[in-house]
Scaffold this motif. Sequence first.
Motif, PDB file in Angstrom:
ATOM      1  N   GLU A 246      -3.171   2.097 -13.913  1.00  0.00           N
ATOM      2  CA  GLU A 246      -4.334   1.208 -14.018  1.00  0.00           C
ATOM      3  C   GLU A 246      -5.213   1.582 -15.207  1.00  0.00           C
ATOM      4  O   GLU A 246      -6.032   0.783 -15.646  1.00  0.00           O
ATOM      5  CB  GLU A 246      -5.184   1.293 -12.746  1.00  0.00           C
ATOM      6  CG  GLU A 246      -4.596   0.588 -11.540  1.00  0.00           C
ATOM      7  CD  GLU A 246      -5.526   0.689 -10.342  1.00  0.00           C
ATOM      8  OE1 GLU A 246      -6.445   1.543 -10.356  1.00  0.00           O
ATOM      9  OE2 GLU A 246      -5.335  -0.070  -9.387  1.00  0.00           O
TER      10      GLU A 246
ATOM     11  N   THR B 153       0.852  -1.189   0.000  1.00  0.00           N
ATOM     12  CA  THR B 153       0.000   0.000   0.000  1.00  0.00           C
ATOM     13  C   THR B 153       0.891   1.242   0.000  1.00  0.00           C
ATOM     14  O   THR B 153       2.090   1.175   0.280  1.00  0.00           O
ATOM     15  CB  THR B 153      -0.910   0.037   1.232  1.00  0.00           C
ATOM     16  OG1 THR B 153      -0.099   0.216   2.405  1.00  0.00           O
ATOM     17  CG2 THR B 153      -1.727  -1.244   1.357  1.00  0.00           C
ATOM     18  N   LEU B 154       0.287   2.392  -0.313  1.00  0.00           N
ATOM     19  CA  LEU B 154       1.053   3.634  -0.329  1.00  0.00           C
ATOM     20  C   LEU B 154       1.625   3.943   1.053  1.00  0.00           C
ATOM     21  O   LEU B 154       2.775   4.374   1.178  1.00  0.00           O
ATOM     22  CB  LEU B 154       0.169   4.782  -0.808  1.00  0.00           C
ATOM     23  CG  LEU B 154      -0.203   4.727  -2.295  1.00  0.00           C
ATOM     24  CD1 LEU B 154      -1.388   5.641  -2.572  1.00  0.00           C
ATOM     25  CD2 LEU B 154       0.980   5.108  -3.167  1.00  0.00           C
TER      26      LEU B 154
ATOM     27  N   ASP C  79      -5.469   7.740  -0.823  1.00  0.00           N
ATOM     28  CA  ASP C  79      -6.693   6.964  -1.048  1.00  0.00           C
ATOM     29  C   ASP C  79      -6.830   6.682  -2.546  1.00  0.00           C
ATOM     30  O   ASP C  79      -7.127   7.575  -3.338  1.00  0.00           O
ATOM     31  CB  ASP C  79      -7.899   7.744  -0.532  1.00  0.00           C
ATOM     32  CG  ASP C  79      -9.193   6.934  -0.578  1.00  0.00           C
ATOM     33  OD1 ASP C  79      -9.266   5.967  -1.361  1.00  0.00           O
ATOM     34  OD2 ASP C  79     -10.139   7.297   0.143  1.00  0.00           O
ATOM     35  N   LEU C  80      -6.632   5.424  -2.935  1.00  0.00           N
ATOM     36  CA  LEU C  80      -6.685   5.073  -4.356  1.00  0.00           C
ATOM     37  C   LEU C  80      -8.075   5.243  -4.951  1.00  0.00           C
ATOM     38  O   LEU C  80      -8.212   5.438  -6.161  1.00  0.00           O
ATOM     39  CB  LEU C  80      -6.186   3.639  -4.561  1.00  0.00           C
ATOM     40  CG  LEU C  80      -4.663   3.463  -4.493  1.00  0.00           C
ATOM     41  CD1 LEU C  80      -4.284   1.991  -4.576  1.00  0.00           C
ATOM     42  CD2 LEU C  80      -3.974   4.239  -5.607  1.00  0.00           C
ATOM     43  N   ASN C  81      -9.111   5.183  -4.128  1.00  0.00           N
ATOM     44  CA  ASN C  81     -10.463   5.443  -4.656  1.00  0.00           C
ATOM     45  C   ASN C  81     -10.569   6.879  -5.154  1.00  0.00           C
ATOM     46  O   ASN C  81     -11.209   7.154  -6.172  1.00  0.00           O
ATOM     47  CB  ASN C  81     -11.510   5.180  -3.571  1.00  0.00           C
ATOM     48  CG  ASN C  81     -11.641   3.709  -3.238  1.00  0.00           C
ATOM     49  OD1 ASN C  81     -11.599   2.865  -4.125  1.00  0.00           O
ATOM     50  ND2 ASN C  81     -11.781   3.397  -1.963  1.00  0.00           N
TER      51      ASN C  81
ATOM     52  N   THR D 161      -7.882   8.839  -6.109  1.00  0.00           N
ATOM     53  CA  THR D 161      -7.003   9.045  -7.273  1.00  0.00           C
ATOM     54  C   THR D 161      -7.584   8.391  -8.525  1.00  0.00           C
ATOM     55  O   THR D 161      -7.458   8.932  -9.624  1.00  0.00           O
ATOM     56  CB  THR D 161      -5.587   8.518  -7.007  1.00  0.00           C
ATOM     57  OG1 THR D 161      -5.620   7.121  -6.697  1.00  0.00           O
ATOM     58  CG2 THR D 161      -4.945   9.265  -5.848  1.00  0.00           C
ATOM     59  N   ARG D 162      -8.252   7.268  -8.366  1.00  0.00           N
ATOM     60  CA  ARG D 162      -8.905   6.625  -9.523  1.00  0.00           C
ATOM     61  C   ARG D 162     -10.022   7.504 -10.079  1.00  0.00           C
ATOM     62  O   ARG D 162     -10.210   7.582 -11.293  1.00  0.00           O
ATOM     63  CB  ARG D 162      -9.453   5.260  -9.114  1.00  0.00           C
ATOM     64  CG  ARG D 162      -8.375   4.188  -8.945  1.00  0.00           C
ATOM     65  CD  ARG D 162      -8.918   2.971  -8.242  1.00  0.00           C
ATOM     66  NE  ARG D 162      -7.891   1.948  -8.090  1.00  0.00           N
ATOM     67  CZ  ARG D 162      -7.852   1.068  -7.076  1.00  0.00           C
ATOM     68  NH1 ARG D 162      -8.801   1.101  -6.147  1.00  0.00           N
ATOM     69  NH2 ARG D 162      -6.877   0.179  -7.016  1.00  0.00           N
TER      70      ARG D 162
ATOM     71  N   GLY E 261       0.375   7.956  -5.594  1.00  0.00           N
ATOM     72  CA  GLY E 261      -1.063   7.681  -5.542  1.00  0.00           C
ATOM     73  C   GLY E 261      -1.739   7.882  -6.890  1.00  0.00           C
ATOM     74  O   GLY E 261      -2.435   6.987  -7.395  1.00  0.00           O
TER      75      GLY E 261
ATOM     76  N   ARG F  25      -0.253   5.359  -9.629  1.00  0.00           N
ATOM     77  CA  ARG F  25      -0.845   4.018  -9.654  1.00  0.00           C
ATOM     78  C   ARG F  25      -2.177   4.026 -10.400  1.00  0.00           C
ATOM     79  O   ARG F  25      -2.463   3.117 -11.183  1.00  0.00           O
ATOM     80  CB  ARG F  25      -1.028   3.494  -8.225  1.00  0.00           C
ATOM     81  CG  ARG F  25       0.292   3.233  -7.501  1.00  0.00           C
ATOM     82  CD  ARG F  25       0.050   2.516  -6.175  1.00  0.00           C
ATOM     83  NE  ARG F  25       1.279   2.356  -5.407  1.00  0.00           N
ATOM     84  CZ  ARG F  25       1.437   1.486  -4.417  1.00  0.00           C
ATOM     85  NH1 ARG F  25       0.420   0.690  -4.071  1.00  0.00           N
ATOM     86  NH2 ARG F  25       2.579   1.389  -3.761  1.00  0.00           N
ATOM     87  N   ALA F  26      -2.988   5.058 -10.141  1.00  0.00           N
ATOM     88  CA  ALA F  26      -4.280   5.145 -10.831  1.00  0.00           C
ATOM     89  C   ALA F  26      -4.087   5.334 -12.328  1.00  0.00           C
ATOM     90  O   ALA F  26      -4.825   4.771 -13.146  1.00  0.00           O
ATOM     91  CB  ALA F  26      -5.105   6.275 -10.242  1.00  0.00           C
TER      92      ALA F  26
END
Length: 274
Positions: free
Chosen positions: A64, A6-7, A29-31, A33-34, A57, A60-61
């Motif tokens: 993806e 995790t970050l 929070d990847l939610n 950044t996505r 962060g 990574r998004a």
Amino acid sequence: MSTLPTLRESLEAHGLMAKKSFGQHFLLDLNVTRKIVRLGGPFDGDTVIEVGPGPGGLTRALLESEAKYVLAVEKDSRFIELLAELDAAYPGRFGVVENDALKVDEAALLAEYGLPPEAHLVSNLPYNVGTPLLIKWLTGPWQPKSLTLMFQLEVALRVVAPVGDDDYGRLSVISQVLCDCDKIMDLPARAFTPPPKVDSAVVRLVPKAERPDRKIIKNLETITAAAFGQRRKMLRASLKGLGGETLLAKVGIEPTLRAENISPADFLRLAEAL
């Protein structure tokens, strides 16, 4: 992505914290950044330059997403090793450069990596350099395909402010003359680590198909600096050094108006007349 720590684990493993002198506030929070990447896209098959990735962060998004290649520019050398770990998870799709984004020649950087000259820009901008970077990308020789940028809220509001609004100013005019601008997301201070003292917002800018030449853009910078530098004065006074009433008469603008009452389109006409 599931094989990566995790970050927070990555930050702890490398003993890293945000640096106040760099204006760093991390989105872990990847939610979140996505969502930023989804709203800023699509990036299908394109290159994305990310400025100031920090612990990665947004990176990574972006990796993806359907972006073909993500090229990160990071000034803080402490994060280079951490970010390089992403290359193993996404071989051939990620590169990281240690450099100051204010000094980077984006066209030369893309050529160095064998990438197409066109790319999108995405960044959680450090608060202390957000405006200078935006002006560089808007007015410089290299033109991004789109810009998805996070600012402190007051700066974001200035970018998208309509004529006559309290937030309307030089940044509004330059941004809106050159791009279609939308505020696409608000972020409270608590979304960041460490939390800043102000809220933030994400703005998406898409350069307009018809772009003024470099000379007109320079004139626009000059005129808006003069007009908004003395925004309480009538234009005939604030623009006196640039032609004053004679310049205003050329484009049919009332000399008793103030800068806050002049639309981006009319400021462009003044720049063309100058």
